[in-house]
Write a protein that holds these residues in place. Structure first.
Motif, PDB file in Angstrom:
ATOM      1  N   THR A 187       0.845  -1.191   0.000  1.00 32.07           N
ATOM      2  CA  THR A 187       0.000   0.000   0.000  1.00 32.07           C
ATOM      3  C   THR A 187       0.880   1.240   0.000  1.00 32.07           C
ATOM      4  OG1 THR A 187      -0.135   0.036   2.425  1.00 32.07           O
ATOM      5  CG2 THR A 187      -1.872  -1.159   1.241  1.00 32.07           C
ATOM      6  N   ARG A 188       0.295   2.382  -0.354  1.00 33.87           N
ATOM      7  CA  ARG A 188       1.043   3.631  -0.440  1.00 33.87           C
ATOM      8  C   ARG A 188       1.470   4.133   0.931  1.00 33.87           C
ATOM      9  NH1 ARG A 188      -1.934   7.508  -1.515  1.00 33.87           N
ATOM     10  NH2 ARG A 188      -0.433   8.909  -2.476  1.00 33.87           N
ATOM     11  N   TYR A 232       1.134   1.092   7.022  1.00 35.98           N
ATOM     12  CA  TYR A 232       1.048   0.460   5.708  1.00 35.98           C
ATOM     13  C   TYR A 232       0.799  -1.036   5.864  1.00 35.98           C
ATOM     14  CZ  TYR A 232       6.003  -0.810   6.500  1.00 35.98           C
ATOM     15  OH  TYR A 232       7.181  -1.297   7.020  1.00 35.98           O
ATOM     16  N   TYR A 289      -4.369  -7.830  -3.456  1.00 30.12           N
ATOM     17  CA  TYR A 289      -3.702  -6.737  -2.757  1.00 30.12           C
ATOM     18  C   TYR A 289      -3.706  -5.428  -3.539  1.00 30.12           C
ATOM     19  CZ  TYR A 289      -2.043 -10.832  -0.240  1.00 30.12           C
ATOM     20  OH  TYR A 289      -1.989 -11.999   0.452  1.00 30.12           O
ATOM     21  N   TYR A 290      -3.746  -5.517  -4.864  1.00 28.35           N
ATOM     22  CA  TYR A 290      -3.719  -4.310  -5.688  1.00 28.35           C
ATOM     23  C   TYR A 290      -4.913  -3.411  -5.384  1.00 28.35           C
ATOM     24  CZ  TYR A 290      -3.725  -1.386  -9.893  1.00 28.35           C
ATOM     25  OH  TYR A 290      -3.728  -0.315 -10.756  1.00 28.35           O
ATOM     26  N   TYR A 291      -5.997  -4.011  -4.908  1.00 30.05           N
ATOM     27  CA  TYR A 291      -7.236  -3.263  -4.678  1.00 30.05           C
ATOM     28  C   TYR A 291      -7.457  -2.928  -3.200  1.00 30.05           C
ATOM     29  CZ  TYR A 291      -8.170  -4.935  -9.395  1.00 30.05           C
ATOM     30  OH  TYR A 291      -8.083  -5.210 -10.733  1.00 30.05           O
ATOM     31  N   THR A 292      -6.415  -3.001  -2.400  1.00 33.81           N
ATOM     32  CA  THR A 292      -6.531  -2.698  -0.972  1.00 33.81           C
ATOM     33  C   THR A 292      -5.636  -1.517  -0.629  1.00 33.81           C
ATOM     34  OG1 THR A 292      -6.896  -5.055  -0.524  1.00 33.81           O
ATOM     35  CG2 THR A 292      -6.367  -3.650   1.348  1.00 33.81           C
ATOM     36  N   GLU A 293      -6.171  -0.556   0.129  1.00 31.59           N
ATOM     37  CA  GLU A 293      -5.395   0.638   0.467  1.00 31.59           C
ATOM     38  C   GLU A 293      -5.793   1.149   1.848  1.00 31.59           C
ATOM     39  OE1 GLU A 293      -2.609   2.567   0.534  1.00 31.59           O
ATOM     40  OE2 GLU A 293      -2.767   2.339  -1.638  1.00 31.59           O
ATOM     41  N   ILE A 349      -6.521   4.335   4.117  1.00 31.14           N
ATOM     42  CA  ILE A 349      -6.931   5.719   3.921  1.00 31.14           C
ATOM     43  C   ILE A 349      -7.330   6.321   5.265  1.00 31.14           C
ATOM     44  CG2 ILE A 349      -7.758   5.270   1.575  1.00 31.14           C
ATOM     45  CD1 ILE A 349     -10.624   5.388   2.707  1.00 31.14           C
ATOM     46  N   ARG A 370      -7.582   2.751  -9.424  1.00 32.34           N
ATOM     47  CA  ARG A 370      -6.596   2.689  -8.347  1.00 32.34           C
ATOM     48  C   ARG A 370      -6.859   3.812  -7.353  1.00 32.34           C
ATOM     49  NH1 ARG A 370      -1.831   5.526  -8.193  1.00 32.34           N
ATOM     50  NH2 ARG A 370      -2.007   5.944 -10.423  1.00 32.34           N
ATOM     51  N   GLN A 389      -5.869   6.641  -4.959  1.00 33.17           N
ATOM     52  CA  GLN A 389      -4.723   7.544  -4.862  1.00 33.17           C
ATOM     53  C   GLN A 389      -4.951   8.538  -3.724  1.00 33.17           C
ATOM     54  OE1 GLN A 389      -2.158   6.933  -6.743  1.00 33.17           O
ATOM     55  NE2 GLN A 389      -0.823   8.647  -6.269  1.00 33.17           N
TER      56      GLN A 389
END
Length: 286
Positions: A111-112, A122, A158-162, A164, A223, A225
């Protein structure tokens, strides 16, 4: 800054990166500082093409300092190499990267990252495990720790988890089913000590789904951001559309979904970045 992309924006400070190179730009004072190379890194010294490098800006509330956190990881056969580095901006502090001891299991962030209340959070992958780590880095003490995740959460895409910020709290957003089904799952941390999370499901209205179906076609995806100052989640089309620029903003509390076009005839580019700014003017000397 040709070839550079925006890595992170925090309180008016922008971090631009290209490979292992990083620069910090103060949008208030218009000053730019080029960060030194991390010469003592054993991972970067080998071959940065196979390294995963994340730069993140954070504020130390105890010492009132701004710091840049760099996480370097690389999978070597079945072994994961990991390093954490910290660079203090301004203030007359020695301008060198400092390596931070890591007591956590070897991991690679996916994650970012989110900076809130003096800590950076993260999610990270661990070799040979389907269970990601929830990691916190305390900006003041410069110590790492592994936190408890929501007990009912299982993320395999995992690409779709962030991570926030939601109403001033840490939240984990899973939007894997957004494009096809118009559904997002949100876990909001209510109590860290008791590991109490509230889970919410957000479902788009048919008119909102039509907006997505019209613009997100074929193999495209969205995605996350970050969020705006109003708490709207910024959703960026992937791959990037270069004929016209647009993003989607979704307010999770009001269930308000809208498309925002970015109109500009000034630049002809094949790459563009979207970041969320806050209202803070940063007068620090870089």
């Amino acid at each position: 800054m040709k070839g550079y992309s925006v890595s992170h924006v925090y309180r008016g400070l922008m971090c631009f990166t290209k490979g292992t190179n990083a620069q910090i730009y103060n949008s208030t004072t218009k000053k730019l500082v080029v960060l030194p190379d991390i010469e003592e890194s054993n991972i970067i010294a080998k071959d940065h093409k196979f390294n995963k490098i994340i730069y993140h800006i954070a504020h130390d509330p105890v010492h009132d300092q701004y710091k840049v956190v760099c996480i370097v990881s690389r999978l070597k056969v079945v072994k994961l190499l990991l390093e954490h580095w910290v660079f203090t901006l301004g203030g007359g502090v020695s301008s060198r990267w400092r390596k931070i001891p890591c007591t956590c299991p070897p991991h690679s962030p996916f994650t970012r990252g989110l900076t809130i209340n003096g800590s950076m959070y993260y999610l990270a992958l661990v070799p040979n495990s389907m269970k990601p780590l929830f990691v916190r880095f305390d900006i003041s003490s410069e110590k790492l720790s592994v936190l408890q995740k929501p007990e009912d959460a299982f993320w395999c895409r995992y690409y779709y988890t962030e991570i926030i910020e939601y109403d001033g709290r840490i939240a984990i957003l899973d939007h894997a089913d957004l494009v096809h089904d118009g559904v997002m799952d949100l876990w909001v941390r209510e109590d860290e000590q008791k590991n109490r999370w509230s889970r919410m499901k957000r479902v788009l209205h048919p008119s909102q789904m039509n907006m997505i179906k019209t613009h997100i076609v074929h193999n495209m995806s969205l995605r996350v951001q970050g969020t705006t100052r109003n708490g709207d989640v910024i959703l960026v089309p992937q791959p990037q559309v270069t004929t016209h620029f647009y993003v989607f903003l979704y307010n999770l509390q009001k269930n308000h979904f809208r498309k925002v076009e970015i109109k500009s005839n000034r630049y002809n580019t094949k790459r563009w970045d979207v970041v969320g700014f806050d209202d803070i003017e940063n007068l620090m000397y870089l």
